[in-house]
Design an enzyme around this catalytic site. Structure first.
Site, PDB file in Angstrom:
ATOM      1  CG  ASP A   8      -1.383  -4.202  15.195  1.00 27.90           C
ATOM      2  OD1 ASP A   8      -0.630  -3.448  14.546  1.00 27.90           O
ATOM      3  OD2 ASP A   8      -1.350  -5.445  15.087  1.00 27.90           O
ATOM      4  CB  CYS A  66      -2.368  -4.738  11.822  1.00 32.07           C
ATOM      5  SG  CYS A  66      -2.626  -5.946  10.507  1.00 32.07           S
ATOM      6  CB  THR A  68       0.627  -8.205   7.337  1.00 30.26           C
ATOM      7  OG1 THR A  68      -0.528  -8.605   8.096  1.00 30.26           O
ATOM      8  CG2 THR A  68       1.868  -8.921   7.860  1.00 30.26           C
ATOM      9  CB  ILE A  70      -3.080 -10.048   6.484  1.00 26.61           C
ATOM     10  CG1 ILE A  70      -2.213  -9.834   5.235  1.00 26.61           C
ATOM     11  CG2 ILE A  70      -3.948 -11.303   6.318  1.00 26.61           C
ATOM     12  CD1 ILE A  70      -1.143 -10.896   5.029  1.00 26.61           C
ATOM     13  N   GLY A  71      -4.428  -9.241   9.082  1.00 26.13           N
ATOM     14  CA  GLY A  71      -5.299  -9.602  10.203  1.00 26.13           C
ATOM     15  C   GLY A  71      -6.394  -8.575  10.415  1.00 26.13           C
ATOM     16  CG  HIS A  99     -14.145  -1.943 -10.358  1.00 25.70           C
ATOM     17  ND1 HIS A  99     -13.408  -2.772 -11.159  1.00 25.70           N
ATOM     18  CD2 HIS A  99     -14.359  -0.814 -11.095  1.00 25.70           C
ATOM     19  CE1 HIS A  99     -13.195  -2.192 -12.339  1.00 25.70           C
ATOM     20  NE2 HIS A  99     -13.744  -0.990 -12.321  1.00 25.70           N
ATOM     21  NE  ARG A 133     -18.389  -3.831 -15.771  1.00 23.01           N
ATOM     22  CZ  ARG A 133     -17.852  -2.679 -16.141  1.00 23.01           C
ATOM     23  NH1 ARG A 133     -18.629  -1.650 -16.444  1.00 23.01           N
ATOM     24  NH2 ARG A 133     -16.544  -2.532 -16.204  1.00 23.01           N
ATOM     25  CG  HIS A 134     -18.339  -1.863 -11.058  1.00 22.41           C
ATOM     26  ND1 HIS A 134     -17.537  -2.956 -11.274  1.00 22.41           N
ATOM     27  CD2 HIS A 134     -18.087  -0.989 -12.060  1.00 22.41           C
ATOM     28  CE1 HIS A 134     -16.808  -2.750 -12.372  1.00 22.41           C
ATOM     29  NE2 HIS A 134     -17.122  -1.562 -12.865  1.00 22.41           N
TER      30      HIS A 134
END
Ligand code: RB5
Length: 158
Positions: A8, A66, A68, A70-71, A99, A133-134
């Site tokens: 963004d 973006c 942060t 986060i979005g 992992h 295992r992952h």
């Protein structure tokens, strides 16, 4: 390797920097879905455009950016088949691949500097999924996605 990248307005400069880093790799095809300027855009639209390519197998990996991170990472993880990891350090980027078999990397243009961001991109692209295992655990993540789809179908069907 094929990469689809998008940001963004909060991370256009970081996107340009990441594209420079991607030029270090041979046989690398990069598709940039924008945005390209300072005008405000909505990060879910960018996440959807990048993740559509990854989910459909048109790209091996996606990079979403973006302000942060986060979005756009939250939005990316709503797309079926996407495992998006928000990473602001190299250790997390390596583990996200080894992992979690992450197929999309998210970062925040207002959080991370260009130098560390480049190292994170390199770590993400150069680390292979460890399997074992992952793989079982990643399989369980994808099972949640399938269960959620069924539940949503039931809710919508009511
Ligand atoms: C846009 O102002 C900003 O909210 C966005 O770039 C991002 O940080 C959201 O998570």
């Amino acid at each position: 390797m094929k990469i689809t990248i998008g940001s963004d307005h909060g991370a256009v400069a970081l996107k340009d920097e990441v594209k420079m880093v991607l030029k270090e790799y041979d046989n690398m095809t990069v598709k940039d879905v924008g945005t390209f300027g300072a005008d405000s855009v909505d990060y879910p639209d960018i996440a959807e455009a990048v993740c559509a390519d990854v989910a459909r197998g048109k790209s091996d990996f996606g990079i979403v950016l973006c302000g942060t991170g986060i979005g756009i990472s939250i939005a990316a993880n709503k797309v079926a088949g996407i495992r998006c990891a928000l990473c602001h350090d190299v250790y997390s980027a390596k583990k996200a691949r080894a992992h979690n078999d992450a197929n999309v990397l998210a970062m925040g243009g207002r959080v991370i500097g260009f130098g560390p961001a480049g190292e994170i991109v390199r770590a993400f692209l150069e680390t292979k999924f460890a399997g074992g295992r992952h793989a079982r655990r990643v399989g369980k993540i994808m099972d949640i996605e399938k269960k959620r789809a069924n539940v949503q179908e039931e809710i919508l069907g009511e």
